[in-house]
Design a protein around this motif. Sequence first.
Motif, PDB file in Angstrom:
ATOM      1  N   GLY A 481       0.782  -1.226   0.000  1.00 42.61           N
ATOM      2  CA  GLY A 481       0.000   0.000   0.000  1.00 42.61           C
ATOM      3  C   GLY A 481       0.811   1.272   0.000  1.00 42.61           C
ATOM      4  N   ALA A 482       2.151   1.162   0.048  1.00 43.49           N
ATOM      5  CA  ALA A 482       2.986   2.367   0.032  1.00 43.49           C
ATOM      6  C   ALA A 482       2.902   3.058  -1.323  1.00 43.49           C
ATOM      7  N   SER A 483       3.242   4.321  -1.340  1.00 40.93           N
ATOM      8  CA  SER A 483       3.218   5.108  -2.562  1.00 40.93           C
ATOM      9  C   SER A 483       4.270   4.610  -3.548  1.00 40.93           C
ATOM     10  N   PRO A 484       4.077   4.833  -4.846  1.00 42.85           N
ATOM     11  CA  PRO A 484       5.163   4.572  -5.803  1.00 42.85           C
ATOM     12  C   PRO A 484       6.342   5.505  -5.527  1.00 42.85           C
ATOM     13  N   ALA A 485       7.484   5.157  -6.077  1.00 39.34           N
ATOM     14  CA  ALA A 485       8.690   5.960  -5.890  1.00 39.34           C
ATOM     15  C   ALA A 485       8.612   7.243  -6.712  1.00 39.34           C
ATOM     16  N   PRO A 486       9.318   8.303  -6.320  1.00 36.57           N
ATOM     17  CA  PRO A 486       9.429   9.500  -7.161  1.00 36.57           C
ATOM     18  C   PRO A 486      10.038   9.140  -8.515  1.00 36.57           C
ATOM     19  N   VAL A 487       9.939  10.044  -9.474  1.00 38.16           N
ATOM     20  CA  VAL A 487      10.428   9.782 -10.829  1.00 38.16           C
ATOM     21  C   VAL A 487      11.383  10.888 -11.265  1.00 38.16           C
ATOM     22  N   MET A 553      29.666   7.779  -5.125  1.00 38.26           N
ATOM     23  CA  MET A 553      28.453   7.528  -4.343  1.00 38.26           C
ATOM     24  C   MET A 553      27.296   7.157  -5.259  1.00 38.26           C
ATOM     25  N   TYR A 554      26.409   6.332  -4.710  1.00 35.01           N
ATOM     26  CA  TYR A 554      25.070   6.131  -5.267  1.00 35.01           C
ATOM     27  C   TYR A 554      24.098   6.963  -4.428  1.00 35.01           C
ATOM     28  N   TYR A 555      23.060   7.485  -5.087  1.00 34.49           N
ATOM     29  CA  TYR A 555      22.013   8.230  -4.382  1.00 34.49           C
ATOM     30  C   TYR A 555      20.644   7.746  -4.853  1.00 34.49           C
ATOM     31  N   ALA A 556      19.669   7.800  -3.943  1.00 35.62           N
ATOM     32  CA  ALA A 556      18.287   7.450  -4.278  1.00 35.62           C
ATOM     33  C   ALA A 556      17.354   8.227  -3.364  1.00 35.62           C
ATOM     34  N   VAL A 557      16.107   8.364  -3.793  1.00 37.56           N
ATOM     35  CA  VAL A 557      15.093   9.089  -3.028  1.00 37.56           C
ATOM     36  C   VAL A 557      13.876   8.191  -2.849  1.00 37.56           C
ATOM     37  N   THR A 558      13.213   8.337  -1.702  1.00 35.61           N
ATOM     38  CA  THR A 558      11.944   7.657  -1.453  1.00 35.61           C
ATOM     39  C   THR A 558      10.882   8.687  -1.091  1.00 35.61           C
ATOM     40  N   ALA A 559       9.631   8.294  -1.242  1.00 40.85           N
ATOM     41  CA  ALA A 559       8.493   9.122  -0.844  1.00 40.85           C
ATOM     42  C   ALA A 559       7.816   8.490   0.364  1.00 40.85           C
ATOM     43  N   VAL A 560       7.442   9.322   1.356  1.00 36.07           N
ATOM     44  CA  VAL A 560       6.789   8.849   2.577  1.00 36.07           C
ATOM     45  C   VAL A 560       5.407   9.485   2.653  1.00 36.07           C
ATOM     46  N   ASP A 561       4.371   8.649   2.794  1.00 34.26           N
ATOM     47  CA  ASP A 561       3.018   9.206   2.835  1.00 34.26           C
ATOM     48  C   ASP A 561       2.627   9.576   4.266  1.00 34.26           C
ATOM     49  N   SER A 567       8.066   4.555   0.218  1.00 35.14           N
ATOM     50  CA  SER A 567       8.061   3.934  -1.104  1.00 35.14           C
ATOM     51  C   SER A 567       9.347   3.153  -1.353  1.00 35.14           C
ATOM     52  N   ALA A 568       9.416   2.551  -2.524  1.00 37.34           N
ATOM     53  CA  ALA A 568      10.669   1.953  -2.989  1.00 37.34           C
ATOM     54  C   ALA A 568      11.672   3.054  -3.287  1.00 37.34           C
ATOM     55  N   PHE A 569      12.929   2.685  -3.429  1.00 41.11           N
ATOM     56  CA  PHE A 569      13.936   3.631  -3.880  1.00 41.11           C
ATOM     57  C   PHE A 569      13.706   3.964  -5.354  1.00 41.11           C
ATOM     58  N   THR A 570      14.050   5.178  -5.727  1.00 41.64           N
ATOM     59  CA  THR A 570      14.196   5.452  -7.146  1.00 41.64           C
ATOM     60  C   THR A 570      15.378   4.625  -7.669  1.00 41.64           C
ATOM     61  N   SER A 571      15.581   4.628  -8.974  1.00 44.58           N
ATOM     62  CA  SER A 571      16.799   4.009  -9.491  1.00 44.58           C
ATOM     63  C   SER A 571      18.002   4.727  -8.880  1.00 44.58           C
ATOM     64  N   TRP A 572      19.012   3.966  -8.521  1.00 39.47           N
ATOM     65  CA  TRP A 572      20.193   4.556  -7.896  1.00 39.47           C
ATOM     66  C   TRP A 572      20.940   5.418  -8.899  1.00 39.47           C
TER      67      TRP A 572
END
Length: 838
Positions: A481-487, A553-561, A567-572
């Motif tokens: 039920g979590a939100s999709p990841a940012p794009v 470094m790798y970086y990723a973002v998630t969305a929190v409702d 959410s899942a991580f965006t692509s790294w």
Amino acid sequence: MFKRICLGCALFFLFWGICFAKEPPTQLPDLTVSFIHRDLSTPSWRGYVKIEEGIPVLSPDAPQIKERWPSPIKQVGFTASILNRGHASSPKAAGFWTLDGVEKKMISIPPLNPDEKFSSDFLWEWRGGAHELSLELNFETTGALEISTQNNILTIRTDALPFCFYVNQLVEQTFRKTENLMGSYNFSDWLQAHIAQFNIGLRMSQYPGAPKGCLEQIYADRIVSYASLADLEALRKEYDASAQGVLIFEPHAQLMNWAKNWDSFLLMEFLFQMGMPDLRNLDVDPQKNTVPDQNGYPLYWRYVHEPFIFRVPGGEFRFSEFTILAMNKMYGRPRGFTGDFLYDMPEEYVLFLADRGGRPVDNARVRIFQRNLEGEIDPNPILDDHTDSKGFLKLPNKPAPEVSTPMGFSQRPNPFGNIDVYARNGLFFIEVRARDHLEYFWRSIAQFNTTFWKEMMDSRWRDYPVYSLPMKIQTNIPVEGASPAPVHFRGNLVGESLVSFQWLPPIQGEIARYRLYGMPHGPDISTGRISLLGEVNAPAASIENIAFPVHDMYYAVTAVDARERESAFTSWLYLPFCPRMKSLAYSNEENIYVYDEETNRVLRQDDKGFFLPFFLFNPDETGAMPRVSSLAWTPLNELAVCVGKRDRIDFYKPEGNLLRSIGKSGRNPGELRNPSDIAFNKKREMAVADRDNKRIQIFDLQGKYLGRLGEVHLDDPIALAFSPEGHLHVLDAAQKTCMVFHEKAPHKFYYEYSYGSFKNPVDILINGKGSVHVSDQDVQGIMIFSSNGRLMSTEQLPHAAYFGYSHPQDMTLDSKGRVIYVDSASSSIRNLEEGAKE
């Protein structure tokens, strides 16, 4: 010196510091208990174990040992070797033998001259278990002084493993001139201090499965001096048979410094002598992990196994849980086998995947890749399957020879197959995909063993064996039920040490905030450690001015409702540490390869402007990438690397594998001195700017010498390019002009004319229409000439944000014929018509 094992975890012992050398006192004695010998035969299998087809086999002539412990006998003798290692005669002294803290015997020690020895015997009715035996020395004359009192007592455990140490006389002589960590001037004190610290570490490394720490201890049963190799060979024939560990200390260049310091590598060697494999064998270098990412490019993830030893607060150290549990599995066993305890496994393992909330992850796709004996992660998975409705996935057992080692362990089919006792194939790289989330994990055979051993100690399994064992993996897979990841996640460097990120909100869901994560990547970093770097409340969709570390470094973002579901991580997003780009090449696959002077390596950027992890597989004798002068893409779809200071040209596959090298140092035809640039004509021939020889040489693509030119005209050829007609344009840094040579016969070039008056020229490029481009750092632009050398325009290059200047470097053409150049001022790749590439 003894066999040295270079493990990164040894650095954790730097807290011991350095004991500075000083002249030894000349008028003081120094009594020391050098070692205590136990007169009890303890046969060893050292030297009798061979590896046959990957299986450890005990040779037929090995001692027949059926009991872990010797049978009780009437008496066991212990003999202490007492020496005066001072520089004056010692007064009369007394010695006190104690057993488990109770005084058992007093001895009288006569006056001893410098380096004179005295022996004392102690007889004891053997009893099993751990008992401590000590001998302490005291001068009978009140107020008598000696160099050190720390070496006046030596304690051993009666059931400890006997080690024999052979020390070259030159080593002993050096130690006699250097104060050691005991405040004395002899080798045996230095060695005994290491043994004592090692035993303390074993005892204090306590875990739920090992509440008393390691059950084993070691002691110096003999410290033997030798003068020559023949002498050493004879001594070993006499003493090796009953020793459970043998170390040889030989002279070496750093002997004086060695004597002054604690040597943590010695502690590691103790472990290896006791049967622990070198778990560096599990490590994976980045270029040996070519498992493809979701876009088909190699991941190049590095693995570094956890250290045997680590520091804890208070300046102490501990051995890892795996080390202690493995050592306890070998308790009381004769030494000689290495790592056969890795065989110890249940009948089957089952993976269990948990999401962020700890709940099972059903229908997750799992792919497992295994390390091979050559240190590579095989890109062909050994398993590609899905978890069941409860989040479980049974790991199939691979065939393995069924073998049992004496008084040891049995191998049967298991997830790793034929287990290498040196642990080289004991590593899994696990890919997990579920709920639009992709993640990777490392799992070593040490973790499989440790999980099993800890489970066996659980009270639930005391009356029957463990058949099926779950291996839990705590993932970052979002909860249901979590939100999709940012794009459209992007990042860019701002200034020299800051980076900012932007993204778009997910296509659905009410978002409360976003979280930015980072994960290190690089040749010296084990990838997989994810950390939270920042958080921002919605509706903001960017994070500014995050500190950029001095590694990739790798970086990723998630969305929190609003319900705290993440959410899942965006692509790294991969951002390499690349502060000073210089040369570049454009491949047939529309990837850009660029050389970074600061980190001395080649990077790769895809057709969308994203950097990708990349390594050149260069078998350089130093193990490092040599300095690069320029890059070029060859007509054979290869990356050509001009290695100036090594006087050669290297050719690589697009994936980074070295194909061949051409050129060698010298002044003769076909030899090079500091080549600075390369260019290719339509005949698939290569021109090389042979800078220090002040000429241009022509080769075919396999390295055959074809001709040379320009030796009369050139002073400092730094760059060159062929025109569509086959004319060769050579940029001369000393004369600050461009010279044109015409090929009037095969490989016969003649000077025609010069053009341009440059300030600080760097590179030259000719496009398909014949227009000549010359980058000039002092002009901060690119000068464009017609095919006959007439200046048409000077393109002033835009400055990047936070930079008030530009430094154009090398140039190349993309698939559309546009000029791409490197701006070293902002460390960016730019398009001459469109500005910086994203």
